[in-house]
Design a protein around this motif. Structure first.
Motif, PDB file in Angstrom:
ATOM      1  N   ARG A 117       0.832  -1.196   0.000  1.00 51.30           N
ATOM      2  CA  ARG A 117       0.000   0.000   0.000  1.00 51.30           C
ATOM      3  C   ARG A 117       0.870   1.250   0.000  1.00 51.30           C
ATOM      4  NH1 ARG A 117      -4.876   1.435   4.285  1.00 51.30           N
ATOM      5  NH2 ARG A 117      -5.536   3.364   3.288  1.00 51.30           N
ATOM      6  N   ASP A 118       0.424   2.266  -0.695  1.00 51.18           N
ATOM      7  CA  ASP A 118       0.967   3.607  -0.560  1.00 51.18           C
ATOM      8  C   ASP A 118       0.084   4.316   0.464  1.00 51.18           C
ATOM      9  OD1 ASP A 118       1.586   6.286  -0.687  1.00 51.18           O
ATOM     10  OD2 ASP A 118       1.474   6.445  -2.864  1.00 51.18           O
ATOM     11  N   GLU A 156      -0.035  -3.878   9.475  1.00 51.96           N
ATOM     12  CA  GLU A 156      -0.409  -2.616  10.100  1.00 51.96           C
ATOM     13  C   GLU A 156       0.802  -1.729  10.404  1.00 51.96           C
ATOM     14  OE1 GLU A 156       0.627  -5.649  12.951  1.00 51.96           O
ATOM     15  OE2 GLU A 156      -0.849  -5.661  11.321  1.00 51.96           O
ATOM     16  N   GLY A 157       1.974  -2.344  10.574  1.00 54.19           N
ATOM     17  CA  GLY A 157       3.165  -1.571  10.874  1.00 54.19           C
ATOM     18  C   GLY A 157       3.680  -0.738   9.717  1.00 54.19           C
ATOM     19  N   TRP A 158       3.173  -0.982   8.515  1.00 58.78           N
ATOM     20  CA  TRP A 158       3.565  -0.186   7.354  1.00 58.78           C
ATOM     21  C   TRP A 158       2.796   1.121   7.253  1.00 58.78           C
ATOM     22  CZ3 TRP A 158       3.836  -4.340   2.880  1.00 58.78           C
ATOM     23  CH2 TRP A 158       5.068  -5.010   2.957  1.00 58.78           C
ATOM     24  N   HIS A 159       1.712   1.237   7.989  1.00 62.38           N
ATOM     25  CA  HIS A 159       0.895   2.448   7.918  1.00 62.38           C
ATOM     26  C   HIS A 159       1.220   3.336   9.116  1.00 62.38           C
ATOM     27  CE1 HIS A 159      -2.578   5.118   7.794  1.00 62.38           C
ATOM     28  NE2 HIS A 159      -2.834   4.672   6.569  1.00 62.38           N
ATOM     29  N   PRO A 160       1.374   4.628   8.939  1.00 62.71           N
ATOM     30  CA  PRO A 160       1.778   5.491  10.061  1.00 62.71           C
ATOM     31  C   PRO A 160       0.789   5.503  11.218  1.00 62.71           C
ATOM     32  CG  PRO A 160       1.131   6.814   8.138  1.00 62.71           C
ATOM     33  CD  PRO A 160       1.257   5.406   7.672  1.00 62.71           C
ATOM     34  N   ASP A 161      -0.468   5.172  10.965  1.00 64.05           N
ATOM     35  CA  ASP A 161      -1.469   5.143  12.027  1.00 64.05           C
ATOM     36  C   ASP A 161      -1.913   3.728  12.391  1.00 64.05           C
ATOM     37  OD1 ASP A 161      -1.636   7.951  12.396  1.00 64.05           O
ATOM     38  OD2 ASP A 161      -2.805   8.108  10.549  1.00 64.05           O
ATOM     39  N   GLY A 162      -1.213   2.716  11.884  1.00 65.42           N
ATOM     40  CA  GLY A 162      -1.537   1.344  12.248  1.00 65.42           C
ATOM     41  C   GLY A 162      -2.713   0.753  11.510  1.00 65.42           C
ATOM     42  N   TYR A 163      -3.141   1.381  10.418  1.00 68.87           N
ATOM     43  CA  TYR A 163      -4.227   0.826   9.608  1.00 68.87           C
ATOM     44  C   TYR A 163      -3.650  -0.169   8.595  1.00 68.87           C
ATOM     45  CZ  TYR A 163      -6.591   4.858  11.622  1.00 68.87           C
ATOM     46  OH  TYR A 163      -7.098   5.779  12.503  1.00 68.87           O
ATOM     47  N   PRO A 164      -4.466  -0.921   7.882  1.00 71.18           N
ATOM     48  CA  PRO A 164      -3.926  -1.946   6.984  1.00 71.18           C
ATOM     49  C   PRO A 164      -2.924  -1.387   5.978  1.00 71.18           C
ATOM     50  CG  PRO A 164      -6.266  -2.300   7.318  1.00 71.18           C
ATOM     51  CD  PRO A 164      -5.948  -0.997   7.978  1.00 71.18           C
ATOM     52  N   GLY A 165      -1.764  -2.024   5.936  1.00 72.32           N
ATOM     53  CA  GLY A 165      -0.711  -1.639   4.998  1.00 72.32           C
ATOM     54  C   GLY A 165      -0.560  -2.604   3.851  1.00 72.32           C
ATOM     55  N   PRO A 239       5.955   0.049  15.807  1.00 66.33           N
ATOM     56  CA  PRO A 239       4.786   0.064  14.926  1.00 66.33           C
ATOM     57  C   PRO A 239       4.071  -1.279  14.838  1.00 66.33           C
ATOM     58  CG  PRO A 239       6.817   0.123  13.647  1.00 66.33           C
ATOM     59  CD  PRO A 239       7.204   0.337  15.073  1.00 66.33           C
ATOM     60  N   TRP A 240       4.747  -2.363  15.228  1.00 69.42           N
ATOM     61  CA  TRP A 240       4.141  -3.688  15.151  1.00 69.42           C
ATOM     62  C   TRP A 240       3.492  -4.112  16.462  1.00 69.42           C
ATOM     63  CZ3 TRP A 240       3.687  -4.957  10.341  1.00 69.42           C
ATOM     64  CH2 TRP A 240       4.613  -4.491   9.407  1.00 69.42           C
ATOM     65  N   ASP A 241       3.594  -3.291  17.508  1.00 68.01           N
ATOM     66  CA  ASP A 241       3.005  -3.637  18.794  1.00 68.01           C
ATOM     67  C   ASP A 241       1.631  -2.987  18.917  1.00 68.01           C
ATOM     68  OD1 ASP A 241       2.416  -4.370  21.358  1.00 68.01           O
ATOM     69  OD2 ASP A 241       3.956  -3.126  22.307  1.00 68.01           O
ATOM     70  N   VAL A 242       0.610  -3.717  18.512  1.00 63.13           N
ATOM     71  CA  VAL A 242      -0.761  -3.206  18.556  1.00 63.13           C
ATOM     72  C   VAL A 242      -1.242  -3.088  19.998  1.00 63.13           C
ATOM     73  CG1 VAL A 242      -3.140  -3.710  17.866  1.00 63.13           C
ATOM     74  CG2 VAL A 242      -1.264  -4.097  16.266  1.00 63.13           C
ATOM     75  N   GLY A 243      -0.756  -4.003  20.855  1.00 65.66           N
ATOM     76  CA  GLY A 243      -1.039  -3.876  22.276  1.00 65.66           C
ATOM     77  C   GLY A 243      -2.133  -4.769  22.814  1.00 65.66           C
ATOM     78  N   TRP A 244      -2.935  -5.401  21.930  1.00 57.52           N
ATOM     79  CA  TRP A 244      -4.022  -6.223  22.466  1.00 57.52           C
ATOM     80  C   TRP A 244      -4.079  -7.628  21.841  1.00 57.52           C
ATOM     81  CZ3 TRP A 244      -7.952  -7.814  19.155  1.00 57.52           C
ATOM     82  CH2 TRP A 244      -8.144  -7.089  17.980  1.00 57.52           C
TER      83      TRP A 244
END
Length: 306
Positions: A117-118, A156-165, A239-244
């Motif tokens: 994704r871009d 999700e770690g590819w997106h600056p806000d953790g959305y699908p990358g 960026p890869w630690d979503v936390g839940w």
């Protein structure tokens, strides 16, 4: 169905060393990592050098797998084919092409990658870009008798806000992918945290699954209640630690492997179930990784018809 694993969990070992361990510990196949050398980047390895793979390399690799009675199920290079930097995108696309050429030399049926994704463009704009990017790759793969498979990892770690990358995370997007001539490398773990039942999501699409990965997931609902679906926002240093939630090896998470494998058999899937070991509990050292692979084998092997 054969049981294998993705070799990127053992990046410091050579391919012969990984093959020796696999063949003596109950595994029948390997999904071989073929990233270019990316240094310490996590979840990658260079067990085949696709960018310089020649006839002598093919002969040695085929002999290695034949001598150990192993199947080479797929060549793995999961990267961002829609990278926003044009030079980086071109390099990724070119390496996918090199992996396709390498697979053809080895008689390997599939090459695995991501859509990507871009993050500066909308989903609709990304899909139009992907249609252009993947057309020549799908055409070349078809010419060589190779299927290009896309893993449904969210990245999700590819997106600056953790959305699908990686725009391959849902059945809606799978149908779009299939229309381009792409196939699915099915991994149930990602669907669980997206709120999708992996068994019911798989059922209509088994005929489009050309490869399958086995990764489990552990979810912590009380933490999701705090962070919400996108995960930590204020103090997310990784960026890869979503936390839940966290990945686990099969048998230590929430995936119903008996039901899922039954659906694959019912749909006449006859390929490889490839363990993708990203379990943080059973990671860090090779001995702990080996233990995780043993747990995965003990979970999955009794469910597979040999």
């Amino acid at each position: 169905m054969k049981l294998g694993f993705l070799t990127s969990c053992l990046p410091r070992l050579t391919l012969p060393e990984v093959a020796d361990w696999a063949s003596t510990h109950g595994y029948q196949a390997l999904e071989v990592a073929a990233w270019p050398d990316l240094g310490a980047r996590p979840f990658t390895a260079t067990h085949l050098r696709a960018e310089s793979f020649g006839a002598a390399d093919a002969e040695a690799t085929l002999r290695l797998f034949d001598d150990r009675n192993l199947t080479l199920s797929s060549i793995a290079y999961y990267d961002n084919n829609l990278h926003p930097d044009p030079a980086e995108r071109s390099a990724v696309n070119s390496h996918v092409l090199a992996c396709i050429e390498t697979a053809a030399q080895l008689g390997v049926p599939t090459v695995g990658t991501f859509i990507g994704r871009d993050p500066g463009a909308t989903v609709a704009q990304n899909l139009r870009q992907a249609e252009r990017v993947f057309a020549p790759l799908v055409d070349r793969a078809g010419e060589l008798g190779v299927k290009l498979v896309i893993e449904n990892c969210v990245m999700e770690g590819w997106h600056p806000d953790g959305y699908p990358g990686n725009l391959a995370y849902s059945p809606e997007l799978w149908e779009w992918m299939f229309s381009l001539g792409l196939y699915l490398n099915f991994d149930p773990s990602h669907l669980v945290w997206m709120g999708i039942d992996p068994v019911e999501a798989l059922r209509p699409y088994v005929d489009k699954v050309a490869h399958a990965q086995a990764k489990d997931i552990e979810v912590f609902p009380e933490k999701r209640n705090r962070y919400g679906y996108p995960g930590m926002a204020v103090n997310r240093t990784d960026p890869w630690d979503v936390g839940w939630w966290r990945y686990r090896v099969p048998g230590l998470g929430e995936v119903d492997w008996a039901r899922l494998i039954d659906v694959l058999y019912e749909g006449n899937y006859e390929g490889v179930m490839s363990v993708e070991h990203e379990d943080p509990v059973w990671g860090g050292t090779e001995d702990r990784i080996y233990t995780g692979l043993h747990v995965a084998r003990r979970t999955l092997a009794p469910l597979l018809v040999h």
